[in-house]
Design a protein around this motif. Sequence first.
Motif, PDB file in Angstrom:
ATOM      1  N   ILE A   1      52.571   4.383  20.086  1.00  0.00           N
ATOM      2  CA  ILE A   1      53.760   5.100  20.172  1.00  0.00           C
ATOM      3  C   ILE A   1      53.435   6.466  20.868  1.00  0.00           C
ATOM      4  O   ILE A   1      52.571   6.871  20.466  1.00  0.00           O
ATOM      5  CB  ILE A   1      54.312   5.287  18.660  1.00  0.00           C
TER       6      ILE A   1
ATOM      7  N   VAL B   1      52.220  -2.636  15.938  1.00  0.00           N
ATOM      8  CA  VAL B   1      52.533  -1.843  17.040  1.00  0.00           C
ATOM      9  C   VAL B   1      51.292  -1.354  17.548  1.00  0.00           C
ATOM     10  O   VAL B   1      50.304  -1.285  16.744  1.00  0.00           O
ATOM     11  CB  VAL B   1      53.475  -0.630  16.558  1.00  0.00           C
TER      12      VAL B   1
ATOM     13  N   ALA C   1      57.358   2.942  22.768  1.00  0.00           N
ATOM     14  CA  ALA C   1      56.552   2.013  22.278  1.00  0.00           C
ATOM     15  C   ALA C   1      55.987   0.816  22.782  1.00  0.00           C
ATOM     16  O   ALA C   1      56.772   0.382  23.592  1.00  0.00           O
ATOM     17  CB  ALA C   1      57.151   1.759  20.765  1.00  0.00           C
TER      18      ALA C   1
ATOM     19  N   THR D   1      62.709   3.111  10.781  1.00  0.00           N
ATOM     20  CA  THR D   1      62.338   3.251  12.186  1.00  0.00           C
ATOM     21  C   THR D   1      62.854   2.101  12.820  1.00  0.00           C
ATOM     22  O   THR D   1      62.989   0.808  12.129  1.00  0.00           O
ATOM     23  CB  THR D   1      60.674   3.019  11.987  1.00  0.00           C
TER      24      THR D   1
ATOM     25  N   LEU E   1      52.656   6.212  13.238  1.00  0.00           N
ATOM     26  CA  LEU E   1      53.900   7.335  12.846  1.00  0.00           C
ATOM     27  C   LEU E   1      53.348   8.481  12.042  1.00  0.00           C
ATOM     28  O   LEU E   1      53.811   9.599  12.275  1.00  0.00           O
ATOM     29  CB  LEU E   1      55.014   6.747  12.397  1.00  0.00           C
TER      30      LEU E   1
ATOM     31  N   ILE F   1      62.522  -0.186  16.972  1.00  0.00           N
ATOM     32  CA  ILE F   1      62.103  -0.191  18.109  1.00  0.00           C
ATOM     33  C   ILE F   1      62.924  -0.975  19.238  1.00  0.00           C
ATOM     34  O   ILE F   1      62.811  -2.100  18.595  1.00  0.00           O
ATOM     35  CB  ILE F   1      60.389  -0.621  18.334  1.00  0.00           C
TER      36      ILE F   1
ATOM     37  N   VAL G   1      53.273   0.027  11.712  1.00  0.00           N
ATOM     38  CA  VAL G   1      53.777   1.232  12.565  1.00  0.00           C
ATOM     39  C   VAL G   1      53.783   2.631  11.916  1.00  0.00           C
ATOM     40  O   VAL G   1      53.626   3.608  12.284  1.00  0.00           O
ATOM     41  CB  VAL G   1      55.386   1.174  12.683  1.00  0.00           C
TER      42      VAL G   1
ATOM     43  N   PHE H   1      62.004   4.318  20.787  1.00  0.00           N
ATOM     44  CA  PHE H   1      61.815   4.282  19.487  1.00  0.00           C
ATOM     45  C   PHE H   1      62.621   5.263  18.846  1.00  0.00           C
ATOM     46  O   PHE H   1      62.727   6.236  19.384  1.00  0.00           O
ATOM     47  CB  PHE H   1      60.288   4.171  18.614  1.00  0.00           C
TER      48      PHE H   1
END
Length: 451
Positions: free
Chosen positions: A126, A123, A238, A104, A213, A106, A209, A252
Amino acid sequence: MNKELEALLTGTVGFFWPISPEGGFNSDPERGFVSKSSSGRLDIRTLNEDSDSALSSPFGRERPEAIISLSPEGSAIILEITRHGGTSNIGGRKASAYKYSARTTITGFPVEHLNRKKVDIRVKEIVAYFPGISQWAGLRVSNLKQENKEDGRAKSATIRLQSPEETTAVLGSLTLSIGGHWEVNNDEDRASIYSPVAIGVKAKRGRSVSELLNILVRVQDLVNVAYDMFVPVEGGSALIGAEPAPRSRPQFWHDALMEPPPSRNAGKAKKGIPLFTLAELNGADGISRWVRLHDELPTVFDAVTSPYRYSGMNWHSYMRETAVGIERLIAFSKRRGRPKWASERPYSYALAKRVGKPFSDFVGDEKVWADIFWNAYNGGKHQANYEPDPRNLSALALSGNLLLTAYLLHRCGMSKDSLNSLLQHRVSYVLRDRIRELVDKPPADLKPPKR
């Protein structure tokens, strides 16, 4: 896709600061290169310029929780580090180096936070963009009105873009939202409009995160089932804890959401009419139930959703995974209270009776179907010489997976009427007719030979 994200995926040089799980970091960055590998993940290679650390193995280092990058195109935070290592070379003609792999990233990380002792890598939100699923979601962001001349040629066109009102559902302390997103690129004679469905997860306070996700991956699983194909996310935004109110929304990238499995959709037409709609699941609340039920029955859901993420599964494997999913569902139901319906044998018959009339109308006789299905499963599991016609095995495996899918959708809020519509009118009539032929006149090769 902005230039920062495009550069990370196609390849760029930069400075990299590995961040520890506690948020600490070395003020001296590592210099190196980042790009997306053939596996779909981000690979980072940096020079080890510390002569003292070059004497020790790079595999003994603590795996970083994140990596902050600063390249000529911009800044980013790279998250979900899955692998780290490198090479140590003393003298000779090779440099010592570190290597990292990540899932991942961002863009737009505020690098001024590197002046602090610790960095916040959590985070807060998202949002994933799903193009081509407006029919499933029941949302329209763009409306086109076109006027033609008397001779049929185009005279004028008007496009109205308007973000629909978001619908939300609660997922514990998180909020799931479904709405629209649009972008306009007015590039002279090549103007373009992008108006996907936007599905997001938001937290009041910063979270890992992975937590956010994972929920979006579960939502994508549901969309994949609806369209009977892998539906990739194409873009998204995000909000990070380090900068909760940025001047522009960072973008992201995540491999599981955006990288389709090889050959999974090869030769398949673009998304058509979905097998079911979001409205038939009672909107966002239905998605919320799907996510929560997945947490209770992950191995059952794997039988339904994994084929869209992993290629190379043959019909024997598909049959086995489906039957194992049914077995685990029955076992879970018994642990929760030994319901009467779960005591029927074989388990395929127990589940068929539980789903009821929609499935019995689909196969013709659910008891005959269930016996054929379970015999085929046991034959493939126990007898190496069991080789039925692949066309018959595929029809059985698909019908069993549809049964398991129908049960899960019903648990998530879909009515029996909607299930009946799915099985009678939206599933291929070729499969339905084939299953009924097998039930009416079971082929001899589907019966396992006696040992």
